[in-house]
Every structure is written in structure tokens, then in C-alpha cells.
Design a protein around this motif. Structure first.
Motif, PDB file in Angstrom:
ATOM      1  N   LEU A   4      -0.515  37.596  67.437  1.00 16.69           N
ATOM      2  CA  LEU A   4      -0.213  36.178  67.511  1.00 16.69           C
ATOM      3  C   LEU A   4      -1.486  35.423  67.160  1.00 16.69           C
ATOM      4  CD1 LEU A   4       1.627  36.222  70.976  1.00 16.69           C
ATOM      5  CD2 LEU A   4       2.673  36.383  68.717  1.00 16.69           C
ATOM      6  N   VAL A   5      -1.409  34.531  66.180  1.00 18.33           N
ATOM      7  CA  VAL A   5      -2.591  33.792  65.749  1.00 18.33           C
ATOM      8  C   VAL A   5      -2.252  32.312  65.700  1.00 18.33           C
ATOM      9  CG1 VAL A   5      -4.315  33.480  63.952  1.00 18.33           C
ATOM     10  CG2 VAL A   5      -3.378  35.758  64.385  1.00 18.33           C
ATOM     11  N   GLU A   6      -2.925  31.546  66.580  1.00 19.14           N
ATOM     12  CA  GLU A   6      -2.660  30.109  66.662  1.00 19.14           C
ATOM     13  C   GLU A   6      -3.509  29.323  65.668  1.00 19.14           C
ATOM     14  OE1 GLU A   6      -2.738  31.664  71.017  1.00 19.14           O
ATOM     15  OE2 GLU A   6      -3.875  31.945  69.167  1.00 19.14           O
ATOM     16  N   SER A   7      -2.977  28.174  65.287  1.00 20.07           N
ATOM     17  CA  SER A   7      -3.724  27.244  64.446  1.00 20.07           C
ATOM     18  C   SER A   7      -3.227  25.834  64.721  1.00 20.07           C
ATOM     19  CB  SER A   7      -3.560  27.587  62.965  1.00 20.07           C
ATOM     20  OG  SER A   7      -2.208  27.484  62.581  1.00 20.07           O
ATOM     21  N   GLY A   8      -4.011  24.849  64.291  1.00 18.78           N
ATOM     22  CA  GLY A   8      -3.555  23.470  64.353  1.00 18.78           C
ATOM     23  C   GLY A   8      -4.169  22.616  65.433  1.00 18.78           C
ATOM     24  N   GLY A   9      -5.054  23.156  66.257  1.00 19.17           N
ATOM     25  CA  GLY A   9      -5.659  22.345  67.293  1.00 19.17           C
ATOM     26  C   GLY A   9      -6.666  21.356  66.735  1.00 19.17           C
ATOM     27  N   GLY A  10      -7.235  20.530  67.620  1.00 11.91           N
ATOM     28  CA  GLY A  10      -8.218  19.544  67.201  1.00 11.91           C
ATOM     29  C   GLY A  10      -8.258  18.389  68.178  1.00 11.91           C
ATOM     30  N   SER A  11      -8.734  17.257  67.694  1.00 15.27           N
ATOM     31  CA  SER A  11      -8.854  16.063  68.526  1.00 15.27           C
ATOM     32  C   SER A  11      -7.898  14.986  68.045  1.00 15.27           C
ATOM     33  CB  SER A  11     -10.287  15.532  68.475  1.00 15.27           C
ATOM     34  OG  SER A  11     -11.191  16.453  69.025  1.00 15.27           O
ATOM     35  N   VAL A  12      -7.347  14.237  68.997  1.00 13.82           N
ATOM     36  CA  VAL A  12      -6.414  13.162  68.677  1.00 13.82           C
ATOM     37  C   VAL A  12      -6.553  12.088  69.744  1.00 13.82           C
ATOM     38  CG1 VAL A  12      -4.495  14.212  69.939  1.00 13.82           C
ATOM     39  CG2 VAL A  12      -4.022  12.680  68.025  1.00 13.82           C
ATOM     40  N   GLN A  13      -6.225  10.860  69.383  1.00 15.63           N
ATOM     41  CA  GLN A  13      -6.272   9.769  70.347  1.00 15.63           C
ATOM     42  C   GLN A  13      -5.016   9.758  71.199  1.00 15.63           C
ATOM     43  OE1 GLN A  13      -6.985   6.143  68.135  1.00 15.63           O
ATOM     44  NE2 GLN A  13      -9.190   6.484  68.139  1.00 15.63           N
ATOM     45  N   PRO A  14      -5.109   9.203  72.395  1.00 12.77           N
ATOM     46  CA  PRO A  14      -3.903   9.074  73.232  1.00 12.77           C
ATOM     47  C   PRO A  14      -2.789   8.348  72.494  1.00 12.77           C
ATOM     48  CG  PRO A  14      -5.858   8.581  74.515  1.00 12.77           C
ATOM     49  CD  PRO A  14      -6.311   8.711  73.087  1.00 12.77           C
ATOM     50  N   GLY A  15      -1.570   8.866  72.649  1.00  9.04           N
ATOM     51  CA  GLY A  15      -0.424   8.309  71.949  1.00  9.04           C
ATOM     52  C   GLY A  15      -0.166   8.954  70.607  1.00  9.04           C
TER      53      GLY A  15
END
Length: 122
Positions: A4-15
Motif C-alpha cells: 500500500l503506497v499513499e500519496s497526495g498529502g500536503g498543506s491546505v487552508q481551513p475550508g
């Protein structure tokens, strides 16, 4: 061998919104449960189930109406669409799977990805 290999994380603003993907290999042709867990930075806090696909879909109360789990069995991926993100959604997110499907808790899942960090902050 199951991977299992995850991808797509990061930083985002609320909402904001973010999509995570888990590339799955080795599960084809077998019955299994698969889902997303997260671990927030609280001392002694384990991994909590966020969304599980075990024949029917389970969502944690804290994400119902905001997160959507889906499987693409052609691309062999498990996706998590996260909308209306909140600072409390900040965590390491893990993809996990198990063949026994005996429950939704962390201890019921034997196969784990390496995780991807999601940070929700202004």
C-alpha cells in the motif's frame, strides 16, 4: 506480496479540499477490508479509523459529510476525498488493509502503508 503506497498529502487552508490516494497491489482476487486511518500528534494517541470500505462504508463521526472514500478496482487505488477541512484534521494519514475484516480498530488491520502528512492551517 501486498503493498500500500499513499500519496497526495500536503498543506491546505481551513475550508479547503484535498484528495489522498493509495496505490494497492497484491489484493486482487481476494476478499479484504481497506480504509484510511489517521494519527494526530497527541501523546499516547493511536491511529483512529477515518473511513473503511468493508462491504459497507464506515465513516468516523468527525468526518461524516466531509470525507468520501472510494475504490477504483481498474486502477487499483483507494481514494479519500476530503472537503471542508479543519485544523483538527491535521494528522498523518495511513492506508490499511486486512483479510479477516474483524473490526474497524487499528488492531484489526495487519497491512499498512507508510503514511502521508496532511496539515490544515492558515
Amino acid at each position: 506480496q501486498v503493498q500500500l503506497v499513499e500519496s497526495g498529502g500536503g498543506s491546505v487552508q481551513p475550508g479547503g479540499s484535498m484528495s489522498l490516494s493509495c496505490k494497492v497491489s497484491g489484493l486482487q482476487g481476494r476478499t479484504y477490508c481497506i480504509g484510511w486511518f489517521r494519527q494526530r500528534q497527541f501523546p499516547g494517541k493511536g491511529r483512529e479509523a477515518v473511513a473503511i470500505d468493508g462491504g459497507y462504508i464506515y465513516y468516523a463521526d468527525s468526518v461524516k459529510g466531509r470525507f468520501t472514500i472510494s475504490q477504483d478496482k481498474v486502477k487499483n487505488t483507494l481514494d479519500l476525498q476530503m472537503n471542508s477541512l479543519k485544523p483538527e484534521d491535521t494528522a498523518m494519514y495511513y492506508c490499511a488493509a486486512d483479510f479477516a475484516c474483524e473490526g474497524w480498530g487499528e488492531s484489526h488491520f495487519a497491512i499498512w502503508g507508510q503514511g502521508t502528512q496532511v496539515t490544515v492551517s492558515s
